[in-house]
Design an enzyme around this catalytic site. Sequence first.
Site, PDB file in Angstrom:
ATOM      1  N   ARG A  44       1.347  -1.249  -0.254  1.00  0.00           N
ATOM      2  CA  ARG A  44      -0.323   0.253  -0.009  1.00  0.00           C
ATOM      3  C   ARG A  44       1.150   1.605   0.213  1.00  0.00           C
ATOM      4  O   ARG A  44       2.155   0.867   0.227  1.00  0.00           O
ATOM      5  CB  ARG A  44      -0.237  -0.295   0.637  1.00  0.00           C
ATOM      6  CG  ARG A  44      -0.139   0.001   2.516  1.00  0.00           C
ATOM      7  CD  ARG A  44      -0.588   0.388   3.254  1.00  0.00           C
ATOM      8  NE  ARG A  44      -0.847   1.623   4.149  1.00  0.00           N
ATOM      9  CZ  ARG A  44       0.865   2.419   3.688  1.00  0.00           C
ATOM     10  NH1 ARG A  44       1.633   1.854   3.826  1.00  0.00           N
ATOM     11  NH2 ARG A  44       0.834   4.080   3.310  1.00  0.00           N
ATOM     12  N   ALA A  46       0.779   5.308  -2.260  1.00  0.00           N
ATOM     13  CA  ALA A  46       1.173   5.206  -3.428  1.00  0.00           C
ATOM     14  C   ALA A  46       2.124   4.978  -3.986  1.00  0.00           C
ATOM     15  O   ALA A  46       2.169   4.538  -5.430  1.00  0.00           O
ATOM     16  CB  ALA A  46       0.832   6.709  -4.012  1.00  0.00           C
ATOM     17  N   ARG A  85      -6.785  -0.714  -7.183  1.00  0.00           N
ATOM     18  CA  ARG A  85      -7.645   0.182  -6.757  1.00  0.00           C
ATOM     19  C   ARG A  85      -7.327   1.795  -7.215  1.00  0.00           C
ATOM     20  O   ARG A  85      -6.404   1.951  -8.032  1.00  0.00           O
ATOM     21  CB  ARG A  85      -6.461  -0.235  -4.675  1.00  0.00           C
ATOM     22  CG  ARG A  85      -6.723  -0.635  -4.379  1.00  0.00           C
ATOM     23  CD  ARG A  85      -5.853  -0.500  -3.353  1.00  0.00           C
ATOM     24  NE  ARG A  85      -6.340   0.712  -2.526  1.00  0.00           N
ATOM     25  CZ  ARG A  85      -5.416   1.386  -1.286  1.00  0.00           C
ATOM     26  NH1 ARG A  85      -4.325   1.177  -0.746  1.00  0.00           N
ATOM     27  NH2 ARG A  85      -5.941   2.176  -0.483  1.00  0.00           N
ATOM     28  N   ASP A 229      -2.330  11.005  -2.328  1.00  0.00           N
ATOM     29  CA  ASP A 229      -2.627   9.878  -3.485  1.00  0.00           C
ATOM     30  C   ASP A 229      -1.917   9.968  -5.081  1.00  0.00           C
ATOM     31  O   ASP A 229      -2.525   9.373  -6.217  1.00  0.00           O
ATOM     32  CB  ASP A 229      -3.569   9.028  -3.073  1.00  0.00           C
ATOM     33  CG  ASP A 229      -3.345   7.835  -1.675  1.00  0.00           C
ATOM     34  OD1 ASP A 229      -3.602   8.639  -1.330  1.00  0.00           O
ATOM     35  OD2 ASP A 229      -2.337   6.437  -2.279  1.00  0.00           O
ATOM     36  N   ASN A 239      -5.414  12.511  -0.247  1.00  0.00           N
ATOM     37  CA  ASN A 239      -5.115  11.172   0.832  1.00  0.00           C
ATOM     38  C   ASN A 239      -5.745  11.162   1.790  1.00  0.00           C
ATOM     39  O   ASN A 239      -7.153  11.220   1.231  1.00  0.00           O
ATOM     40  CB  ASN A 239      -3.738  12.426   1.539  1.00  0.00           C
ATOM     41  CG  ASN A 239      -2.758  11.650   1.818  1.00  0.00           C
ATOM     42  OD1 ASN A 239      -2.158  10.817   1.678  1.00  0.00           O
ATOM     43  ND2 ASN A 239      -2.769  12.176   3.637  1.00  0.00           N
ATOM     44  N   LYS A 240      -5.676  10.083   2.333  1.00  0.00           N
ATOM     45  CA  LYS A 240      -5.622   9.180   3.956  1.00  0.00           C
ATOM     46  C   LYS A 240      -6.937   9.764   3.747  1.00  0.00           C
ATOM     47  O   LYS A 240      -6.438  11.380   4.518  1.00  0.00           O
ATOM     48  CB  LYS A 240      -4.694   8.617   4.086  1.00  0.00           C
ATOM     49  CG  LYS A 240      -5.456   7.614   5.405  1.00  0.00           C
ATOM     50  CD  LYS A 240      -6.326   6.399   4.342  1.00  0.00           C
ATOM     51  CE  LYS A 240      -5.502   5.999   3.375  1.00  0.00           C
ATOM     52  NZ  LYS A 240      -6.446   4.437   3.484  1.00  0.00           N
TER      53      LYS A 240
END
Length: 335
Positions: A44, A46, A85, A229, A239-240
Amino acid sequence: MRTIEWRDGRVWIIDQTRLPHDVVVLEISTVDAMIDAIRRLAIRGAPALGAAGGFGVAIAAGSASAQQLGTAHVRSEAARLADARPTAVNLSWGVRRVLARLDDGLDAVIEEAQRLADEDVEANRAMGERGADLLTELCGVPLSVHTHCNTGALACVDWGTALGVVRTLHGRGHVREVFADETRPLLQGARLTAYELAQMGVAHRVVVDGAGPSVIARGMVDVVIVGADRIAANGDTANKIGTYPLALAAQRAGIPFVVAAPESTIDLRCASGALIDIEVRDPSEVVSFSGVLTAPVGTDALNLAFDVTPHDLITAIVTDRRVIRPMAGPIVACG
Ligand code: MRU
């Protein structure tokens, strides 16, 4: 070892679902196994996904089916990998870059995938130096830093992006403390960032995600630095999930909010954050942990895996090649 490596015609990855307690290395030899590892976040982050995409194409090109079914088969396997993803643009970028060498033969494909992985490490080290210089210029030293999710060596091939900047700053003796959000629901911050910071010997504390803005408001940090990401052409940054509240809090507190990401995370084909495909994951990740239910039986959940921080909340984007000020105007291609 690196987070992801190619050895003897196979890919070896550190299984991030098992950290911090078990260090388990997975051997991947099929496209299906690679897609599974990507989907369940065994690999996981990017930049690591970019390398996984590239090595996945190498696996597809070297498979027995590729010998029988030819390049059309490899291209359809590559499309499956790129779709594993949706949000991190590095995945499809890595797939496309390595696939471009398909007509030159298997050796060229493998060489390209390996080059991509090597370049990731070089890019992160360059970003680390540039980011450390920028943070020093913006805030002075020593620095207390807030970060989110995991952007370290584990999220890349090695070194890290935002956490790579922290690593470089720490090497210079300039880090006072790092606050790491735990990063619900899969705890990349608590499990992975805390693990890496401990290995580095950096003073750190984990906070629950909801505490991040309060840590900032209480004046406990000088800067927020996160990874990305996908960065749209106008600088909006996915992003997260949980990144956006930190940017709002940083603006309110008057401290810099900095994004660190390689050039490969910038998607100039995507005009703004509104066009970024945000991954929605299984609700069970929100209402349970490690197989234990944490909400009443039958509770539904919305599991948005990423958010988008608008460009006007971002002080600077540090890449391996430049510092971008998204408030000053749209991002242009790097010459
Ligand atoms: O769902 P994940 O763990 O792949 O999400 C990772 C992140 O959001 C990272 O912050 C991002 O990929 C940058 S990694 C250097």
